[in-house]
Design a protein around this motif. Structure first.
Motif, PDB file in Angstrom:
ATOM      1  N   THR A 212       0.868  -1.256  -0.074  1.00 14.48           N
ATOM      2  CA  THR A 212      -0.056   0.159  -0.074  1.00 14.48           C
ATOM      3  C   THR A 212       1.009   1.543   0.014  1.00 14.48           C
ATOM      4  O   THR A 212       2.033   1.107   0.307  1.00 14.48           O
ATOM      5  CB  THR A 212      -1.029   0.130   1.237  1.00 14.48           C
ATOM      6  OG1 THR A 212      -0.086   0.027   2.437  1.00 14.48           O
ATOM      7  CG2 THR A 212      -1.859  -1.057   1.267  1.00 14.48           C
ATOM      8  N   SER A 213       0.487   2.269  -0.350  1.00 14.06           N
ATOM      9  CA  SER A 213       1.176   3.678  -0.498  1.00 14.06           C
ATOM     10  C   SER A 213       1.154   4.258   0.582  1.00 14.06           C
ATOM     11  O   SER A 213       0.256   4.394   1.467  1.00 14.06           O
ATOM     12  CB  SER A 213       0.374   4.435  -1.515  1.00 14.06           C
ATOM     13  OG  SER A 213       1.164   5.693  -1.785  1.00 14.06           O
ATOM     14  N   GLY A 214       2.364   5.019   0.719  1.00 11.13           N
ATOM     15  CA  GLY A 214       2.741   6.053   1.732  1.00 11.13           C
ATOM     16  C   GLY A 214       3.231   5.808   3.073  1.00 11.13           C
ATOM     17  O   GLY A 214       3.630   6.542   3.823  1.00 11.13           O
ATOM     18  N   GLY A 215       3.393   4.390   3.305  1.00 14.12           N
ATOM     19  CA  GLY A 215       3.768   3.982   4.816  1.00 14.12           C
ATOM     20  C   GLY A 215       5.062   4.143   5.031  1.00 14.12           C
ATOM     21  O   GLY A 215       5.443   4.420   6.337  1.00 14.12           O
ATOM     22  N   LEU A 216       5.996   4.252   4.072  1.00 13.79           N
ATOM     23  CA  LEU A 216       7.301   4.618   4.418  1.00 13.79           C
ATOM     24  C   LEU A 216       7.641   6.072   4.598  1.00 13.79           C
ATOM     25  O   LEU A 216       8.720   6.196   5.010  1.00 13.79           O
ATOM     26  CB  LEU A 216       8.229   3.719   3.195  1.00 13.79           C
ATOM     27  CG  LEU A 216       8.195   2.439   3.254  1.00 13.79           C
ATOM     28  CD1 LEU A 216       9.052   1.807   1.926  1.00 13.79           C
ATOM     29  CD2 LEU A 216       8.783   1.763   4.462  1.00 13.79           C
ATOM     30  N   GLY A 217       7.054   6.749   4.157  1.00 14.87           N
ATOM     31  CA  GLY A 217       7.011   8.115   4.407  1.00 14.87           C
ATOM     32  C   GLY A 217       8.477   8.551   3.745  1.00 14.87           C
ATOM     33  O   GLY A 217       8.412   8.090   2.317  1.00 14.87           O
ATOM     34  N   THR A 218       9.455   9.118   4.176  1.00 12.83           N
ATOM     35  CA  THR A 218      10.742   9.430   3.628  1.00 12.83           C
ATOM     36  C   THR A 218      11.744   8.388   3.645  1.00 12.83           C
ATOM     37  O   THR A 218      12.999   8.667   3.355  1.00 12.83           O
ATOM     38  CB  THR A 218      11.246  10.625   3.998  1.00 12.83           C
ATOM     39  OG1 THR A 218      11.355  10.841   5.367  1.00 12.83           O
ATOM     40  CG2 THR A 218      10.421  11.950   3.730  1.00 12.83           C
ATOM     41  N   LEU A 219      11.564   7.021   4.074  1.00  9.94           N
ATOM     42  CA  LEU A 219      12.401   6.100   4.765  1.00  9.94           C
ATOM     43  C   LEU A 219      13.350   5.608   3.300  1.00  9.94           C
ATOM     44  O   LEU A 219      14.500   5.321   3.579  1.00  9.94           O
ATOM     45  CB  LEU A 219      11.768   5.048   5.303  1.00  9.94           C
ATOM     46  CG  LEU A 219      12.743   4.218   6.123  1.00  9.94           C
ATOM     47  CD1 LEU A 219      13.499   5.002   7.363  1.00  9.94           C
ATOM     48  CD2 LEU A 219      11.777   3.006   6.892  1.00  9.94           C
ATOM     49  N   CYS A 220      12.643   5.403   2.299  1.00  9.02           N
ATOM     50  CA  CYS A 220      13.471   5.045   0.833  1.00  9.02           C
ATOM     51  C   CYS A 220      14.666   6.053   0.732  1.00  9.02           C
ATOM     52  O   CYS A 220      15.674   5.639   0.408  1.00  9.02           O
ATOM     53  CB  CYS A 220      12.373   4.982  -0.119  1.00  9.02           C
ATOM     54  SG  CYS A 220      11.519   3.402   0.011  1.00  9.02           S
ATOM     55  N   GLU A 221      14.225   7.287   0.911  1.00 12.98           N
ATOM     56  CA  GLU A 221      15.399   8.373   0.515  1.00 12.98           C
ATOM     57  C   GLU A 221      16.348   8.331   1.521  1.00 12.98           C
ATOM     58  O   GLU A 221      17.414   8.383   1.271  1.00 12.98           O
ATOM     59  CB  GLU A 221      14.710   9.844   0.599  1.00 12.98           C
ATOM     60  CG  GLU A 221      14.005  10.305  -0.413  1.00 12.98           C
ATOM     61  CD  GLU A 221      13.467  11.622  -0.178  1.00 12.98           C
ATOM     62  OE1 GLU A 221      14.015  12.373   0.725  1.00 12.98           O
ATOM     63  OE2 GLU A 221      12.397  12.115  -0.923  1.00 12.98           O
ATOM     64  N   THR A 222      16.214   8.162   2.794  1.00 12.82           N
ATOM     65  CA  THR A 222      17.088   8.276   3.875  1.00 12.82           C
ATOM     66  C   THR A 222      18.044   6.852   3.664  1.00 12.82           C
ATOM     67  O   THR A 222      19.160   7.035   3.921  1.00 12.82           O
ATOM     68  CB  THR A 222      16.159   8.130   5.347  1.00 12.82           C
ATOM     69  OG1 THR A 222      15.438   9.365   5.284  1.00 12.82           O
ATOM     70  CG2 THR A 222      17.263   8.160   6.334  1.00 12.82           C
ATOM     71  N   LEU A 223      17.358   5.639   3.556  1.00 11.15           N
ATOM     72  CA  LEU A 223      18.314   4.662   3.313  1.00 11.15           C
ATOM     73  C   LEU A 223      18.799   4.192   2.191  1.00 11.15           C
ATOM     74  O   LEU A 223      19.222   2.980   2.052  1.00 11.15           O
ATOM     75  CB  LEU A 223      17.211   3.367   4.118  1.00 11.15           C
ATOM     76  CG  LEU A 223      16.863   3.410   5.555  1.00 11.15           C
ATOM     77  CD1 LEU A 223      15.934   2.263   6.032  1.00 11.15           C
ATOM     78  CD2 LEU A 223      18.073   3.596   6.650  1.00 11.15           C
ATOM     79  N   GLN A 224      18.555   4.787   1.093  1.00 15.77           N
ATOM     80  CA  GLN A 224      18.823   4.439  -0.306  1.00 15.77           C
ATOM     81  C   GLN A 224      20.535   4.466  -0.196  1.00 15.77           C
ATOM     82  O   GLN A 224      21.179   5.392   0.256  1.00 15.77           O
ATOM     83  CB  GLN A 224      18.542   5.683  -1.250  1.00 15.77           C
ATOM     84  CG  GLN A 224      18.851   5.219  -2.605  1.00 15.77           C
ATOM     85  CD  GLN A 224      18.364   6.256  -3.934  1.00 15.77           C
ATOM     86  OE1 GLN A 224      17.571   6.770  -3.581  1.00 15.77           O
ATOM     87  NE2 GLN A 224      18.941   5.982  -5.039  1.00 15.77           N
ATOM     88  N   GLY A 225      20.976   3.427  -0.777  1.00 12.57           N
ATOM     89  CA  GLY A 225      22.411   2.990  -0.627  1.00 12.57           C
ATOM     90  C   GLY A 225      22.758   2.377   0.590  1.00 12.57           C
ATOM     91  O   GLY A 225      24.045   1.870   0.629  1.00 12.57           O
ATOM     92  N   ARG A 226      21.739   2.314   1.525  1.00  9.95           N
ATOM     93  CA  ARG A 226      22.377   1.546   2.773  1.00  9.95           C
ATOM     94  C   ARG A 226      21.585   0.238   3.052  1.00  9.95           C
ATOM     95  O   ARG A 226      21.835  -0.394   3.937  1.00  9.95           O
ATOM     96  CB  ARG A 226      22.131   2.435   4.112  1.00  9.95           C
ATOM     97  CG  ARG A 226      22.912   3.686   3.967  1.00  9.95           C
ATOM     98  CD  ARG A 226      22.388   4.610   4.840  1.00  9.95           C
ATOM     99  NE  ARG A 226      22.292   3.863   6.360  1.00  9.95           N
ATOM    100  CZ  ARG A 226      21.630   4.464   7.425  1.00  9.95           C
ATOM    101  NH1 ARG A 226      21.044   5.700   7.224  1.00  9.95           N
ATOM    102  NH2 ARG A 226      21.561   3.897   8.612  1.00  9.95           N
ATOM    103  N   VAL A 227      20.454   0.025   2.286  1.00 11.57           N
ATOM    104  CA  VAL A 227      20.020  -1.172   2.336  1.00 11.57           C
ATOM    105  C   VAL A 227      19.449  -1.875   0.693  1.00 11.57           C
ATOM    106  O   VAL A 227      19.322  -1.251  -0.059  1.00 11.57           O
ATOM    107  CB  VAL A 227      18.514  -0.985   3.076  1.00 11.57           C
ATOM    108  CG1 VAL A 227      17.491   0.020   2.104  1.00 11.57           C
ATOM    109  CG2 VAL A 227      17.639  -2.354   3.199  1.00 11.57           C
ATOM    110  N   ARG A 228      19.678  -3.280   0.984  1.00 10.02           N
ATOM    111  CA  ARG A 228      19.280  -3.986  -0.278  1.00 10.02           C
ATOM    112  C   ARG A 228      17.868  -3.925  -0.794  1.00 10.02           C
ATOM    113  O   ARG A 228      17.395  -3.588  -1.679  1.00 10.02           O
ATOM    114  CB  ARG A 228      19.799  -5.233  -0.203  1.00 10.02           C
ATOM    115  CG  ARG A 228      21.330  -5.354  -0.209  1.00 10.02           C
ATOM    116  CD  ARG A 228      21.891  -6.675  -0.251  1.00 10.02           C
ATOM    117  NE  ARG A 228      23.147  -7.126  -0.019  1.00 10.02           N
ATOM    118  CZ  ARG A 228      23.684  -8.260   0.140  1.00 10.02           C
ATOM    119  NH1 ARG A 228      23.215  -9.325   0.100  1.00 10.02           N
ATOM    120  NH2 ARG A 228      25.187  -8.107   0.383  1.00 10.02           N
TER     121      ARG A 228
END
Length: 362
Positions: A212-228
């Motif tokens: 579903t949409s929206g649940g991650l907030g900005t977490l994708c931006e924050t963890l990009q390059g740090r999580v697979r």
């Protein structure tokens, strides 16, 4: 634990969540707040001052904001950008509950020039789940997978949809219809809602989870390059996803959302007999070996200031007030855009709302 001293707080929206936030601020912080709505509650509570307000009236909205230093927007998601822009113009600190990604992006852009704090997506998911995800990510030297799951569920799902509404109909439709942010093999991606269906067994009980949409907030931006791999899915009772997929795609009501809203409101009861289920799983390398960490909790409704409140009302309001308290006590930035994952679990555990999340903070 400090009170919300130094701020004159305006809450926009006197619905279930807005009124719970007001009650929680009054109970836990002994705060006096202004609760504004087109039809505000009667003014019999000395700690909650009613204000009749139409936010589409620019002059009235500006006047209300000028009298306050901090605004909590508990209106529907489509009001977020308008109220945030007005708050930024007045230099008023702004917090909201929106799960809408487009609204969050617009607020993020306007925050670059803001004199005040703009912190959207407070609440449960997004909100608390971002704090939890950020905490788990920091426990690993190398993070492989982070899976976040949240469900606001009726406790007696006996109808064909295996669902009763426990929160906003508009919010449910929005998260079921918009693309979902994720990270797959290190690459940010958009995936369709209602897909990625998986069985989920929690404490011996069967559930299902899906995008579903929206649940991650900005977490994708924050963890990009740090999580697979990073994903968020909503938890429901088994069978709900297939029924909603039939409505949205088999009957093409995704193209007629006003009609979908009418159908759901006319056929699916609201229920106050609910529970909130939270599950988070992270895996990766810690001190040279592959490990997994999990956190989970169930929250049920309870009384607040003599009124019975549902689990979703309590957890959403507590997530909001956690962010506001951490800001008010100087534990978050005091200007510009603030992300949920900037709230640490250690800081959250020191707030007055911590008892609502006891199962996650150990």
């Amino acid at each position: 634990m400090m009170k919300l001293t130094g701020h004159n707080i305006l809450i926009l929206g006197a619905g279930k969540i807005g009124s719970t936030i007001a009650d929680m601020a009054a109970e836990l912080h002994e705060a006096t707040v202004t609760l504004a709505d087109m039809q505000p509650p009667p003014g019999s509570d000395p700690q909650i001052r009613p204000l009749q307000l139409d936010i589409d009236d620019d002059t009235a909205l500006s006047r209300a904001l000028q009298l306050h230093s901090l605004v909590i927007n508990a209106l529907p998601f489509f009001c977020a950008e308008r109220v945030a822009r007005a708050a930024a113009r007045q230099g008023v600190h702004y917090f909201d509950l929106t799960e809408d990604v487009a609204a969050m992006r617009a607020i993020q852009e306007m925050a670059a020039q803001a004199r005040s704090v703009l912190m959207p997506q407070c609440g449960l998911a997004p909100g608390l789940i971002g704090m939890l995800g950020g905490h788990l990510a920091q426990q690993f030297d190398e993070l492989f997978d982070l899976q976040l799951r949240v469900g606001a569920l009726t406790r007696h799902a006996t109808n064909a949809l295996r669902y009763h509404f426990t929160w906003s109909v508009d919010g449910v439709i929005n998260e079921y219809c918009k693309p979902c942010n994720t990270i797959v093999n290190g690459q940010p991606m958009l995936v369709p809602p209602l897909e990625g269906v998986e069985p989920l067994i929690l404490d011996g009980e069967n559930f299902e989870a899906f995008n579903t949409s929206g649940g991650l907030g900005t977490l994708c931006e924050t963890l990009q390059g740090r999580v697979r791999n990073l994903n968020y899915k909503t938890i429901r009772h088994p069978g709900h996803r297939d029924a909603m997929h039939l409505l949205l795609h088999g009957l093409r009501l995704i193209e007629r959302r006003d009609l979908l809203r009418q159908v759901l409101e006319g056929a699916v009861p609201h229920s106050r007999e609910d529970m909130v289920v939270i599950a988070a799983m992270a895996s990766g390398m810690r001190t040279g070996r592959l490990e997994q960490l999990t956190r989970g909790a169930r929250v049920f409704g309870a009384a607040l200031r003599g009124k019975q409140r549902t689990a979703i009302e309590l957890t959403t309001s507590a997530g909001m007030l956690a962010a506001v308290e951490l800001f008010a006590t100087g534990q978050l930035p005091q200007q510009g855009f603030v992300r949920q994952e900037q709230c640490t679990l250690a800081a959250l555990s020191s707030t007055r709302v911590a008892p609502y999340f006891e199962g996650l903070l150990g």
